[in-house]
Enzyme design. Structure first.
Site, PDB file in Angstrom:
ATOM      1  N   SER A  37      43.097  31.893  35.929  1.00 31.62           N
ATOM      2  CA  SER A  37      43.932  31.279  36.966  1.00 31.62           C
ATOM      3  C   SER A  37      43.234  30.271  37.872  1.00 31.62           C
ATOM      4  CB  SER A  37      44.556  32.361  37.840  1.00 31.62           C
ATOM      5  OG  SER A  37      43.571  33.233  38.343  1.00 31.62           O
ATOM      6  N   ASP A 244      45.945  35.612  49.544  1.00 30.34           N
ATOM      7  CA  ASP A 244      46.244  36.634  48.524  1.00 30.34           C
ATOM      8  C   ASP A 244      44.976  37.378  48.080  1.00 30.34           C
ATOM      9  OD1 ASP A 244      44.932  34.701  47.030  1.00 30.34           O
ATOM     10  OD2 ASP A 244      46.512  34.495  45.521  1.00 30.34           O
ATOM     11  N   HIS A 247      42.810  34.096  44.909  1.00 31.66           N
ATOM     12  CA  HIS A 247      42.644  32.752  44.370  1.00 31.66           C
ATOM     13  C   HIS A 247      42.006  31.788  45.355  1.00 31.66           C
ATOM     14  CE1 HIS A 247      46.001  34.283  41.747  1.00 31.66           C
ATOM     15  NE2 HIS A 247      45.033  33.996  40.903  1.00 31.66           N
TER      16      HIS A 247
HETATM   17  C1  LIG Z   1      39.301  33.285  41.743  1.00 31.56           C
HETATM   18  O1  LIG Z   1      38.030  32.904  42.255  1.00 31.56           O
HETATM   19  C2  LIG Z   1      37.675  33.603  43.424  1.00 31.56           C
HETATM   20  C3  LIG Z   1      36.358  33.040  43.902  1.00 31.56           C
HETATM   21  O2  LIG Z   1      35.403  33.222  42.906  1.00 31.56           O
HETATM   22  C4  LIG Z   1      37.588  35.105  43.123  1.00 31.56           C
HETATM   23  O3  LIG Z   1      37.373  35.785  44.325  1.00 31.56           O
HETATM   24  C5  LIG Z   1      38.879  35.606  42.495  1.00 31.56           C
HETATM   25  O4  LIG Z   1      38.716  36.932  42.041  1.00 31.56           O
HETATM   26  C6  LIG Z   1      39.308  34.742  41.339  1.00 31.56           C
HETATM   27  N1  LIG Z   1      40.640  35.167  40.962  1.00 31.56           N
HETATM   28  C7  LIG Z   1      41.003  35.459  39.721  1.00 31.56           C
HETATM   29  C8  LIG Z   1      42.378  35.954  39.527  1.00 31.56           C
HETATM   30  O5  LIG Z   1      40.259  35.334  38.778  1.00 31.56           O
HETATM   31  C1  LIG Z   2      53.037  39.647  47.309  1.00 29.34           C
HETATM   32  O1  LIG Z   2      53.323  40.360  48.486  1.00 29.34           O
HETATM   33  C2  LIG Z   2      53.795  41.680  48.243  1.00 29.34           C
HETATM   34  C3  LIG Z   2      54.220  42.296  49.579  1.00 29.34           C
HETATM   35  O2  LIG Z   2      53.177  42.192  50.533  1.00 29.34           O
HETATM   36  C4  LIG Z   2      52.682  42.483  47.588  1.00 29.34           C
HETATM   37  O3  LIG Z   2      53.096  43.799  47.333  1.00 29.34           O
HETATM   38  C5  LIG Z   2      52.346  41.800  46.267  1.00 29.34           C
HETATM   39  O4  LIG Z   2      51.255  42.460  45.647  1.00 29.34           O
HETATM   40  C6  LIG Z   2      51.966  40.351  46.507  1.00 29.34           C
HETATM   41  N1  LIG Z   2      51.790  39.724  45.218  1.00 29.34           N
HETATM   42  C7  LIG Z   2      50.703  39.024  44.927  1.00 29.34           C
HETATM   43  C8  LIG Z   2      50.659  38.433  43.565  1.00 29.34           C
HETATM   44  O5  LIG Z   2      49.796  38.859  45.726  1.00 29.34           O
END
Ligand SMILES: *[C@@H]1O[C@H](CO)[C@@H](O)[C@H](O)[C@H]1NC(C)=O
Ligand SMILES: *[C@@H]1O[C@H](CO)[C@@H](O)[C@H](O)[C@H]1NC(C)=O
Ligand SMILES: *[C@@H]1O[C@H](CO)[C@@H](O)[C@H](O)[C@H]1NC(C)=O
Ligand SMILES: *[C@@H]1O[C@H](CO)[C@@H](O)[C@H](O)[C@H]1NC(C)=O
Ligand SMILES: *[C@@H]1O[C@H](CO)[C@@H](O)[C@H](O)[C@H]1NC(C)=O
Ligand SMILES: *[C@@H]1O[C@H](CO)[C@@H](O)[C@H](O)[C@H]1NC(C)=O
Length: 268
Positions: A37, A244, A247
């Site tokens: 991603s 989140d 990312h």
């Molecule tokens: C995206 O990169 C960030 C920074 O390295 C990392 O914290 C995160 O886990 C990565 N997300 C995914 C879904 O691979």
């Molecule tokens: C989006 O937000 C909901 C409610 O806070 C959470 O449960 C869910 O894990 C989130 N999804 C992502 C992809 O971060």
């Protein structure tokens, strides 16, 4: 001088119009983008969901200057046509996810800025969110699709300049996967080079910084121990992660794109 200028203007105008016709012969420098991603791009993707487990995401549509389109940056569409590149670069490739800003556009814009004579850049987006190294194994769907797209991209005589690879977070979940990572990744790189007929293809790898599982350090070690020639490394450690916790933000993606460009332009 004057005829030269005229030629430049004509050529420039040509890039815009013929790109839409899928003119393969315009692209001089081909870059493959693959992994999960963070290279697909999630910068500016917002989770609107208030309920656990419910997905309601959208991209905020913000395109900073560093990520803007440029007639000299094309992308190979899902339908194998060259079109002018714009964010989100992986929209018709990483189709099951909400795509946003990734490193591809800031990478290409930085390369053009620092090396204006390089010629038209063609990006070949191939990344898919959440994928593990076993899903990229030679012969599998992602692998075959990437090779097919890259071969289509070279039809007009453009040269493959590098593979930009950012993957490994999904392989931090189990000890077995983390331990196998080095062998699987080396095999992947070697097969790509073999299948593209480029034994010395430049690979620029991004070091993962945080993980989806407990074995990040093992995967990072594996990434650094990969034993193939002409491999460059940039580290995502320290780059900003979005609300989140999963990312890279848009700002971080711009930084990453610039780091990748610097790595590409740096002599070996
Ligand atoms: C995206 O990169 C960030 C920074 O390295 C990392 O914290 C995160 O886990 C990565 N997300 C995914 C879904 O691979
Ligand atoms: C989006 O937000 C909901 C409610 O806070 C959470 O449960 C869910 O894990 C989130 N999804 C992502 C992809 O971060
Ligand atoms: C593609 O571009 C080249 C060089 O500008 C030109 O010679 C050729 O006619 C174009 N082909 C198409 C199908 O537009
Ligand atoms: C998703 O979020 C938007 C913005 O908050 C909201 O307008 C919409 O109703 C939500 N959709 C669903 C299915 O929850
Ligand atoms: C998207 O999801 C569908 C249905 O699960 C699947 O068949 C397809 O391979 C997925 N596409 C990608 C690019 O992951
Ligand atoms: C591989 O490519 C790099 C960078 O383009 C170059 O410096 C090196 O000499 C090449 N090695 C071989 C064996 O061709």
């Amino acid at each position: 001088m004057l005829p030269y200028l005229l030629l430049l203007i004509l050529a420039h105008a040509g890039w815009v119009t013929t790109a839409d016709l899928g003119n393969y012969s315009l692209v001089k420098n081909i870059f493959i983008l693959a992994g999960q991603s963070n290279i697909s791009g999630r910068g500016g993707v917002i989770n609107h969901s208030l309920r656990p487990g419910v997905v309601n995401e959208s991209w905020d549509g913000v395109i900073p200057r560093e990520c803007e389109s440029n007639p000299s940056i094309l992308r190979l569409s899902g339908g194998l046509k060259w079109v002018e590149a714009h964010e989100p670069l992986h929209k018709d490739i990483d189709v099951n996810n909400t795509c946003g800003i990734g490193p591809g556009m800031p990478f290409a814009n930085t390369v053009l800025k620092k090396d204006p004579s390089i010629g038209v850049i063609g990006l070949v987006p191939c990344a898919v969110g959440g994928t593990s190294i076993t899903e990229w194994a030679p012969g599998g769907f992602l692998y075959r699709s990437m090779i097919k797209r890259t071969k289509a991209a070279t039809r007009g005589g453009g040269k493959i300049r590098a593979l930009l690879w950012f993957q490994g977070e999904s392989d931090t979940k189990t000890l077995e996967d983390a331990k196998m990572y080095k062998v699987r990744l080396e095999r992947f790189f070697n097969h790509v080079r073999h299948d593209l007929g480029m034994p010395n293809l430049t690979v620029i790898q991004v070091g993962i910084a945080t993980a989806l599982g407990p074995y990040m350090e093992l995967v990072r070690e594996a990434q650094r121990e990969i034993n193939i020639g002409n491999l460059k490394y940039v580290d995502a450690k320290g780059l900003q992660i979005g609300p989140d916790y999963t990312h890279l933000t848009t700002a971080a993606q711009i930084q990453l794109g610039q780091m990748l460009a610097d790595a590409f332009l740096r002599p070996n």
